[in-house]
Scaffold this motif. Structure first.
Motif, PDB file in Angstrom:
ATOM      1  N   GLY A 126     -11.068  14.472  -2.679  1.00  0.00           N
ATOM      2  CA  GLY A 126     -11.071  16.922  -3.584  1.00  0.00           C
ATOM      3  C   GLY A 126     -10.184  16.267  -5.064  1.00  0.00           C
ATOM      4  N   LEU A 127      -9.938  14.929  -5.441  1.00  0.00           N
ATOM      5  CA  LEU A 127      -8.911  15.025  -5.897  1.00  0.00           C
ATOM      6  C   LEU A 127      -8.665  13.924  -6.653  1.00  0.00           C
ATOM      7  N   VAL A 128      -9.643  12.345  -6.524  1.00  0.00           N
ATOM      8  CA  VAL A 128      -9.502  11.718  -7.355  1.00  0.00           C
ATOM      9  C   VAL A 128     -11.304  11.773  -8.138  1.00  0.00           C
ATOM     10  N   ALA A 129     -11.592  11.435  -9.279  1.00  0.00           N
ATOM     11  CA  ALA A 129     -12.871  11.485  -9.695  1.00  0.00           C
ATOM     12  C   ALA A 129     -13.660  10.361  -8.866  1.00  0.00           C
ATOM     13  N   ALA A 130     -13.162   8.963  -9.229  1.00  0.00           N
ATOM     14  CA  ALA A 130     -13.679   7.819  -8.913  1.00  0.00           C
ATOM     15  C   ALA A 130     -14.278   8.271  -6.230  1.00  0.00           C
TER      16      ALA A 130
ATOM     17  N   MET B 272       0.608  -0.993  -0.170  1.00  0.00           N
ATOM     18  CA  MET B 272       0.171  -0.437   0.093  1.00  0.00           C
ATOM     19  C   MET B 272       1.297   1.112  -0.395  1.00  0.00           C
ATOM     20  N   ALA B 273       0.670   1.929  -0.673  1.00  0.00           N
ATOM     21  CA  ALA B 273       1.389   3.158  -1.011  1.00  0.00           C
ATOM     22  C   ALA B 273       0.306   4.425  -0.137  1.00  0.00           C
ATOM     23  N   ILE B 274       0.551   5.410   0.286  1.00  0.00           N
ATOM     24  CA  ILE B 274       0.036   6.737   0.952  1.00  0.00           C
ATOM     25  C   ILE B 274       0.914   7.826   0.051  1.00  0.00           C
ATOM     26  N   TYR B 275      -0.682   8.929  -0.167  1.00  0.00           N
ATOM     27  CA  TYR B 275      -0.478   9.427  -1.288  1.00  0.00           C
ATOM     28  C   TYR B 275      -0.684  11.157  -0.615  1.00  0.00           C
ATOM     29  N   LYS B 276      -0.186  11.855  -0.676  1.00  0.00           N
ATOM     30  CA  LYS B 276       0.008  13.340   0.454  1.00  0.00           C
ATOM     31  C   LYS B 276       0.521  14.310  -0.840  1.00  0.00           C
TER      32      LYS B 276
ATOM     33  N   ALA C 274      -2.829  12.979  -9.199  1.00  0.00           N
ATOM     34  CA  ALA C 274      -4.099  11.744  -9.439  1.00  0.00           C
ATOM     35  C   ALA C 274      -4.301  11.336 -10.611  1.00  0.00           C
ATOM     36  N   ALA C 275      -4.376  12.280 -11.662  1.00  0.00           N
ATOM     37  CA  ALA C 275      -4.637  11.376 -12.657  1.00  0.00           C
ATOM     38  C   ALA C 275      -4.285  11.165 -13.401  1.00  0.00           C
TER      39      ALA C 275
END
Length: 206
Positions: free
Chosen positions: A135-139, A1-5, A12-13
């Protein structure tokens, strides 16, 4: 698992392409009701305009997007954990369980799962956590809307059965009005008994 900040929408897209399931939850903080999660796989050929973190959208906009997501998404699934499960497991583990249930309920298997926040449960699939991902990834935004509208409707139904608690207004969150109703009318079966205000009422009135 990766955590993105601190991702941008553009990053993100670029990171999350293909058949991704966005996952989000609503209802970790309330004293009453299920914690509700949703998993959504969007259709790249049928984009949905206006998706955002559900908390930043008006109720009218959420309701419109809710229907559009159901109409256009490749797959939508809702998962939940009950107050009894929350009391048994704690709210974090119950939320993770509800997320697993949402992803398991998708009728199309995703290639990867992207979750709002800083942790994910084990989905048996590649999974990533994105801080402020709703707020960043549409899904994830779509999952946020589905979960929020679903839970708000359930709070409206609970309000219809127990109007004296004011659930339509505070959605079960620990507001002054909810505390007052709790003191006046007591604990419902739908209340989370492990949450401190409910637990203290039960201890004081046992």
């Amino acid at each position: 698992m990766a955590i993105y900040k601190q991702l941008t929408k553009e990053q993100a897209a670029e990171l999350f392409q293909g058949r991704i399931a966005g996952v989000d939850e609503v209802g970790r903080g309330p004293l009453v009701g299920d914690v509700v999660t949703a998993a959504v796989i969007l259709d790249p050929a049928r984009p949905i305009v206006g998706l955002n973190d559900s908390k930043k959208l008006s109720e009218k906009k959420r309701e419109a997007l809710y229907q559009e997501i159901l109409d256009k998404a490749l797959a939508v699934s809702v998962g939940r954990a009950s107050p009894a499960e929350i009391d048994e497991l704690n709210i974090l583990h119950a939320t993770m369980l509800a997320m697993q249930r949402a992803v398991a309920g998708l009728h199309i298997p995703p290639e990867q799962v992207v979750v709002d926040g800083n942790r994910t449960p084990d989905f048996g699939l590649p999974a990533h956590a994105v801080v402020k991902g709703d707020g960043l990834v549409a899904a994830i935004s779509a999952a946020s809307v589905i979960a929020k509208v679903t839970r708000d409707r359930e709070m409206a139904e609970l309000h219809a059965r127990h109007p004296q608690y004011g659930f339509a207004a505070h959605k079960g969150y620990p507001t002054a009005a909810h505390f007052e109703a709790l003191n006046l009318h007591g604990v419902l079966p739908e209340h989370r008994r492990s949450f401190r205000p409910v637990r203290e009422w039960l201890e004081a009135n046992s």
